[in-house]
Design a protein around this motif. Structure first.
Motif, mmCIF file in Angstrom:
data_model
loop_
_atom_site.group_PDB
_atom_site.id
_atom_site.type_symbol
_atom_site.label_atom_id
_atom_site.label_comp_id
_atom_site.label_asym_id
_atom_site.label_seq_id
_atom_site.Cartn_x
_atom_site.Cartn_y
_atom_site.Cartn_z
ATOM 1 N N ILE A 48 0.817 -1.210 0.000
ATOM 2 C CA ILE A 48 0.000 0.000 0.000
ATOM 3 C C ILE A 48 0.854 1.264 0.000
ATOM 4 O O ILE A 48 0.493 2.251 -0.648
ATOM 5 C CB ILE A 48 -1.039 0.005 1.151
ATOM 6 C CG1 ILE A 48 -2.045 1.148 0.974
ATOM 7 C CG2 ILE A 48 -0.354 0.071 2.508
ATOM 8 C CD1 ILE A 48 -2.847 1.122 -0.300
ATOM 9 N N ALA A 49 1.993 1.261 0.670
ATOM 10 C CA ALA A 49 2.858 2.451 0.663
ATOM 11 C C ALA A 49 3.341 2.759 -0.755
ATOM 12 O O ALA A 49 3.417 3.931 -1.155
ATOM 13 C CB ALA A 49 4.035 2.253 1.601
ATOM 14 N N GLN A 50 3.637 1.713 -1.516
ATOM 15 C CA GLN A 50 4.068 1.913 -2.898
ATOM 16 C C GLN A 50 2.899 2.399 -3.762
ATOM 17 O O GLN A 50 3.064 3.290 -4.593
ATOM 18 C CB GLN A 50 4.633 0.610 -3.463
ATOM 19 C CG GLN A 50 5.901 0.168 -2.773
ATOM 20 C CD GLN A 50 6.299 -1.245 -3.151
ATOM 21 O OE1 GLN A 50 5.448 -2.142 -3.242
ATOM 22 N NE2 GLN A 50 7.583 -1.449 -3.366
ATOM 23 N N VAL A 55 0.056 6.741 -6.801
ATOM 24 C CA VAL A 55 -1.106 7.583 -7.091
ATOM 25 C C VAL A 55 -0.792 9.058 -6.873
ATOM 26 O O VAL A 55 -1.308 9.915 -7.600
ATOM 27 C CB VAL A 55 -2.371 7.140 -6.321
ATOM 28 C CG1 VAL A 55 -2.789 5.741 -6.743
ATOM 29 C CG2 VAL A 55 -2.215 7.235 -4.837
ATOM 30 N N VAL A 56 0.070 9.368 -5.920
ATOM 31 C CA VAL A 56 0.473 10.765 -5.740
ATOM 32 C C VAL A 56 1.272 11.226 -6.954
ATOM 33 O O VAL A 56 1.066 12.327 -7.474
ATOM 34 C CB VAL A 56 1.274 10.956 -4.428
ATOM 35 C CG1 VAL A 56 1.930 12.337 -4.378
ATOM 36 C CG2 VAL A 56 0.367 10.755 -3.219
ATOM 37 N N VAL A 57 2.170 10.378 -7.433
ATOM 38 C CA VAL A 57 2.959 10.717 -8.629
ATOM 39 C C VAL A 57 2.035 10.892 -9.822
ATOM 40 O O VAL A 57 2.153 11.869 -10.572
ATOM 41 C CB VAL A 57 4.039 9.640 -8.902
ATOM 42 C CG1 VAL A 57 4.669 9.824 -10.276
ATOM 43 C CG2 VAL A 57 5.112 9.673 -7.810
ATOM 44 N N MET A 58 1.109 9.976 -10.005
ATOM 45 C CA MET A 58 0.195 10.064 -11.145
ATOM 46 C C MET A 58 -0.688 11.300 -11.040
ATOM 47 O O MET A 58 -0.880 12.028 -12.015
ATOM 48 C CB MET A 58 -0.664 8.809 -11.250
ATOM 49 C CG MET A 58 -1.609 8.830 -12.440
ATOM 50 S SD MET A 58 -2.430 7.253 -12.622
ATOM 51 C CE MET A 58 -2.026 6.919 -14.322
ATOM 52 N N TRP A 91 7.700 0.689 -12.450
ATOM 53 C CA TRP A 91 6.438 1.386 -12.201
ATOM 54 C C TRP A 91 6.575 2.899 -12.291
ATOM 55 O O TRP A 91 5.617 3.597 -12.596
ATOM 56 C CB TRP A 91 5.886 1.021 -10.833
ATOM 57 C CG TRP A 91 5.685 -0.443 -10.612
ATOM 58 C CD1 TRP A 91 5.434 -1.392 -11.575
ATOM 59 C CD2 TRP A 91 5.715 -1.136 -9.373
ATOM 60 N NE1 TRP A 91 5.303 -2.628 -10.980
ATOM 61 C CE2 TRP A 91 5.471 -2.501 -9.630
ATOM 62 C CE3 TRP A 91 5.923 -0.732 -8.058
ATOM 63 C CZ2 TRP A 91 5.430 -3.460 -8.633
ATOM 64 C CZ3 TRP A 91 5.877 -1.690 -7.054
ATOM 65 C CH2 TRP A 91 5.634 -3.030 -7.345
ATOM 66 N N LEU A 92 7.753 3.402 -11.960
ATOM 67 C CA LEU A 92 8.041 4.835 -12.008
ATOM 68 C C LEU A 92 9.307 5.051 -12.818
ATOM 69 O O LEU A 92 10.111 4.131 -13.000
ATOM 70 C CB LEU A 92 8.251 5.399 -10.594
ATOM 71 C CG LEU A 92 7.087 5.336 -9.623
ATOM 72 C CD1 LEU A 92 7.515 5.895 -8.259
ATOM 73 C CD2 LEU A 92 5.872 6.085 -10.141
#
Length: 152
Positions: A48-50, A55-58, A91-92
């Motif tokens: 969940i932390a990832q 979602v914050v990055v997106m 993912w990033l």
């Protein structure tokens, strides 16, 4: 003899802290709720932390590590470690900014695909959390976060 007097006093302090300390209570809640989300997300290889970081990055459309650290109320070294792992997972990604001394974090196509895939599991964890905490507590949490963010 001095040690005997201090012991009851220390015990009373400890009892008060475990009974009243907001930080202690929030950590208990955090660990229990994190376990629910992590269990739901485990089949996808993400915690969940990832997911929260993604979602914050997106949501930001690209964010510097410093901005991410501030937005998530995390220290820079933790953000750096987490982002590095998420980049390794594909993912990033880090993209250089104009001044070349800094970079912005962006979600990749693979990260966006993972986000879509985990959505049903996240929904289940969200429902389980709401059932445990209740609607009123969930709303109180949202208001508390809103206050913290507006005070920052």
């Amino acid at each position: 003899m001095g040690g005997k007097r201090a012991k009851p006093h220390a015990e009373a302090i400890a009892e008060r802290i475990t009974g009243e300390c907001a930080a202690y209570r929030l950590r208990v809640i955090n660990r229990a709720i994190t376990r629910i989300y992590d269990e739901a997300l485990r089949p996808y290889g993400i915690r969940i932390a990832q997911l929260n970081t993604m979602v914050v990055v997106m949501d930001s459309g690209g964010i510097t590590p410093n901005e991410l650290s501030q937005r998530m109320h995390m220290d820079a070294s933790t953000v750096s470690r987490n982002v590095e792992r998420m980049c390794q997972n594909g993912w990033l990604e880090l993209l250089s900014l104009e001044d070349a001394r800094s970079h912005a974090i962006h979600i990749t196509t693979k990260g966006a695909k993972l986000l879509r895939e985990v959505a049903p599991a996240w929904e289940e964890a969200q429902a389980a959390t709401s059932k445990i905490l209740g609607v009123q507590v969930m709303r109180s949490l949202w208001r508390a976060v809103d206050r913290i963010e507006s005070a920052s």
